[in-house]
Design a protein around this motif. Structure first.
Motif, mmCIF file in Angstrom:
data_model
loop_
_atom_site.group_PDB
_atom_site.id
_atom_site.type_symbol
_atom_site.label_atom_id
_atom_site.label_comp_id
_atom_site.label_asym_id
_atom_site.label_seq_id
_atom_site.Cartn_x
_atom_site.Cartn_y
_atom_site.Cartn_z
ATOM 1 N N GLU A 8 10.415 10.280 -8.817
ATOM 2 C CA GLU A 8 10.237 11.420 -7.891
ATOM 3 C C GLU A 8 8.771 11.680 -7.575
ATOM 4 O O GLU A 8 8.422 12.044 -6.452
ATOM 5 N N VAL A 9 7.937 11.511 -8.593
ATOM 6 C CA VAL A 9 6.503 11.736 -8.378
ATOM 7 C C VAL A 9 5.974 10.772 -7.308
ATOM 8 O O VAL A 9 5.307 11.174 -6.348
ATOM 9 N N PHE A 10 6.328 9.492 -7.445
ATOM 10 C CA PHE A 10 5.862 8.500 -6.472
ATOM 11 C C PHE A 10 6.488 8.764 -5.094
ATOM 12 O O PHE A 10 5.839 8.643 -4.068
ATOM 13 N N MET A 11 7.776 9.133 -5.140
ATOM 14 C CA MET A 11 8.497 9.372 -3.885
ATOM 15 C C MET A 11 7.842 10.487 -3.070
ATOM 16 O O MET A 11 7.678 10.367 -1.847
ATOM 17 N N ALA A 58 0.738 5.661 -3.577
ATOM 18 C CA ALA A 58 1.435 6.666 -4.388
ATOM 19 C C ALA A 58 1.004 6.551 -5.850
ATOM 20 O O ALA A 58 0.807 7.560 -6.537
ATOM 21 N N VAL A 59 0.828 5.326 -6.319
ATOM 22 C CA VAL A 59 0.363 5.113 -7.693
ATOM 23 C C VAL A 59 -1.049 5.688 -7.847
ATOM 24 O O VAL A 59 -1.356 6.407 -8.802
ATOM 25 N N GLU A 60 -1.885 5.387 -6.864
ATOM 26 C CA GLU A 60 -3.279 5.856 -6.897
ATOM 27 C C GLU A 60 -3.319 7.386 -6.938
ATOM 28 O O GLU A 60 -4.072 7.979 -7.716
ATOM 29 N N HIS A 74 0.792 -1.233 0.000
ATOM 30 C CA HIS A 74 0.000 0.000 0.000
ATOM 31 C C HIS A 74 0.828 1.289 0.000
ATOM 32 O O HIS A 74 0.326 2.318 -0.422
ATOM 33 N N THR A 75 2.050 1.249 0.481
ATOM 34 C CA THR A 75 2.822 2.501 0.510
ATOM 35 C C THR A 75 3.060 2.961 -0.929
ATOM 36 O O THR A 75 2.747 4.097 -1.295
ATOM 37 N N PHE A 76 3.559 2.044 -1.748
ATOM 38 C CA PHE A 76 3.742 2.386 -3.161
ATOM 39 C C PHE A 76 2.389 2.421 -3.883
ATOM 40 O O PHE A 76 2.158 3.278 -4.740
ATOM 41 N N GLY A 77 1.490 1.518 -3.509
ATOM 42 C CA GLY A 77 0.162 1.467 -4.143
ATOM 43 C C GLY A 77 -0.594 2.784 -3.999
ATOM 44 O O GLY A 77 -1.167 3.300 -4.964
ATOM 45 N N GLY A 103 -8.425 6.822 -11.603
ATOM 46 C CA GLY A 103 -7.730 6.308 -12.776
ATOM 47 C C GLY A 103 -7.690 4.786 -12.700
ATOM 48 O O GLY A 103 -8.507 4.099 -13.292
ATOM 49 N N LEU A 104 -6.767 4.280 -11.883
ATOM 50 C CA LEU A 104 -6.778 2.853 -11.591
ATOM 51 C C LEU A 104 -7.615 2.650 -10.342
ATOM 52 O O LEU A 104 -7.694 3.530 -9.494
#
Ligand code: NAD
Ligand code: ZN
Length: 370
Positions: free
Chosen positions: A313-316, A252-254, A247-250, A261-262
């Motif tokens: 960088e965007v996700f970070m 960020a994707v969301e 979920h931490t990266f998930g 979107g997704l």
């Protein structure tokens, strides 16, 4: 019909799952309704258009007046404006501390309704009637929330429902991306708890088009994992964090894709692949397993496109803002083998390396899905 009891201190409640669960309103839940002066259904408008008559018919034998509050579909109901509107509605309808609200919709409607119930007159009872596969995760455990312009789920509380009733026939109208969303959370529950079960799911050829009976049994297993963890750690001080695997990266994707979107679970699938790569390096996961999960995701219509659309960088940026980052440190749920989650703090550099690998290893997988 499957049933499981959630044993949280001072809040024991049942979760029912199957085709005819709403018949229980007139039996197991009759006493609850008798102790209730007013009843409202807070319903997702899309769900209302398809399924509200079914719920109303099931409640009809109770011979009670039931008022309906329709809210915007999906995530757009989790705003402060809709929240206040629901509170005003209940006040105008003369609801009291002895009233009951029923959440009828996916996780978004459940989170909103739960927060309304948690705060209306300092807390009233609420019943969850979830309509999505994903809600096997969200409807159990008592987390409730609305979003703020500054971030998702930023205002909320812990408030347990008095019961959760899944009518699995409602899943038949779910769009494919919402099926994928819920199934990703199911895979998460398997990966953090049971290697054999995870292996079975990864071998299940109709994973993204699940048969209803099979699914009911699987969701019950998922709910069992969640219920056990929540019973141990209701307020997320320790083991409840494991439920954030992927979920931490998930998240960020969301956030990068703009919510909507997704779907949530589609983002979490990408997050799980990322966490598996991190676990190869910092935990104990065989790279073949990661590759298997990535290929499986592609086969079942999940996409990795967002990681090519946005830079690291965007996700970070989003990961650093995650409310689970405590004292400015980024914590990830990693695996010391499937079924053995633990929490580890990682540096930006370590995150970047895993991101580069994720790009390399998902090249060409599921690029046209989504
Ligand atoms: P959702 O509630 O946003 O619903 C997704 C879409 O499916 C909506 O457009 C909705 O109208 C539609 N829909 C719902 N049921 C349907 C049905 N039976 N047939 C056809 N369409 C239907 O999605 P979700 O995935 O269930 O929930 C996501 C939300 O859950 C997020 O807000 C997330 O933050 C929250 N969540 C909460 C927890 C928790 O512990 N409280 C855990 C996980 C997720
Ligand atoms: Zn989730």
């Amino acid at each position: 019909m499957g049933k499981l009891t959630v044993n949280i201190k001072n809040h024991e409640y049942d979760v029912h799952i199957g085709q005819n669960t709403y018949e229980l309103f007139a039996t197991d839940y009759a006493e609850l309704f008798e102790r209730t002066d007013r009843i409202a259904i807070i319903v997702d408008e899309q769900v209302a258009a398809i399924h509200l008559p079914l719920l109303e018919r099931a409640l009809a034998p109770l011979n009670r007046e039931i008022v309906i509050k329709t809210v915007p579909a999906g995530e757009s109901c989790k705003t402060s404006a809709v929240y206040i509107d629901c509170l005003s509605f209940l006040l105008q309808q003369k609801f009291t501390r002895d009233s009951l609200v029923i959440a009828f919709g996916g996780g978004a409607c459940g989170d909103l309704t739960g927060f309304v119930a948690a705060t209306f007159m300092r807390g009233i009872r609420f019943l969850q009637c979830p309509t999505t596969i994903l809600a096997h995760d969200s409807a159990v455990g008592g987390k409730t929330a609305i979003n703020m312009p500054e971030g998702k789920n930023m205002v909320g509380s812990f408030h347990q429902p008095v019961g959760v009733l899944f009518d699995t026939s409602l899943f038949e109208t779910l769009p494919p991306k919402e099926i994928r969303s819920g199934m990703a959370e199911l895979l998460k529950h398997a990966i953090i708890s049971d290697a054999e079960w995870a292996d079975d799911l990864l071998a299940h050829s109709t994973f993204s088009q699940p048969a209803t009976d099979w699914l009911a049994g699987e969701l019950l297993k998922g709910i069992e994992v969640k219920a056990k963890i929540v019973a141990e750690d209701e307020f997320e001080r320790s083991t409840r964090k494991y439920l954030n695997f992927g979920h931490t990266f998930g998240h960020a994707v969301e956030a990068a894709c703009g919510f909507g979107g997704l779907s949530h679970g589609e983002s979490v699938m990408i997050g799980m692949a990322y966490s598996l790569i991190l676990s190869e390096e910092h935990g104990a996961i065989d790279e073949q397993l990661t590759n298997r999960v990535i290929a499986f995701a592609g086969t079942h219509g999940y996409t990795f496109q967002p990681i090519y659309d946005y830079s690291f960088e965007v996700f970070m940026n989003y990961m650093e803002k995650d409310k689970k980052a405590s004292f400015g440190k980024m914590n990830f749920v990693l695996l010391d083998g499937v079924g053995n989650p633990y929490v580890k703090e990682l540096s930006k550099e370590q995150c970047k390396q895993a991101f580069d690998q994720l790009r390399q290893r998902t090249e060409g997988v599921g690029r046209n899905n989504g």
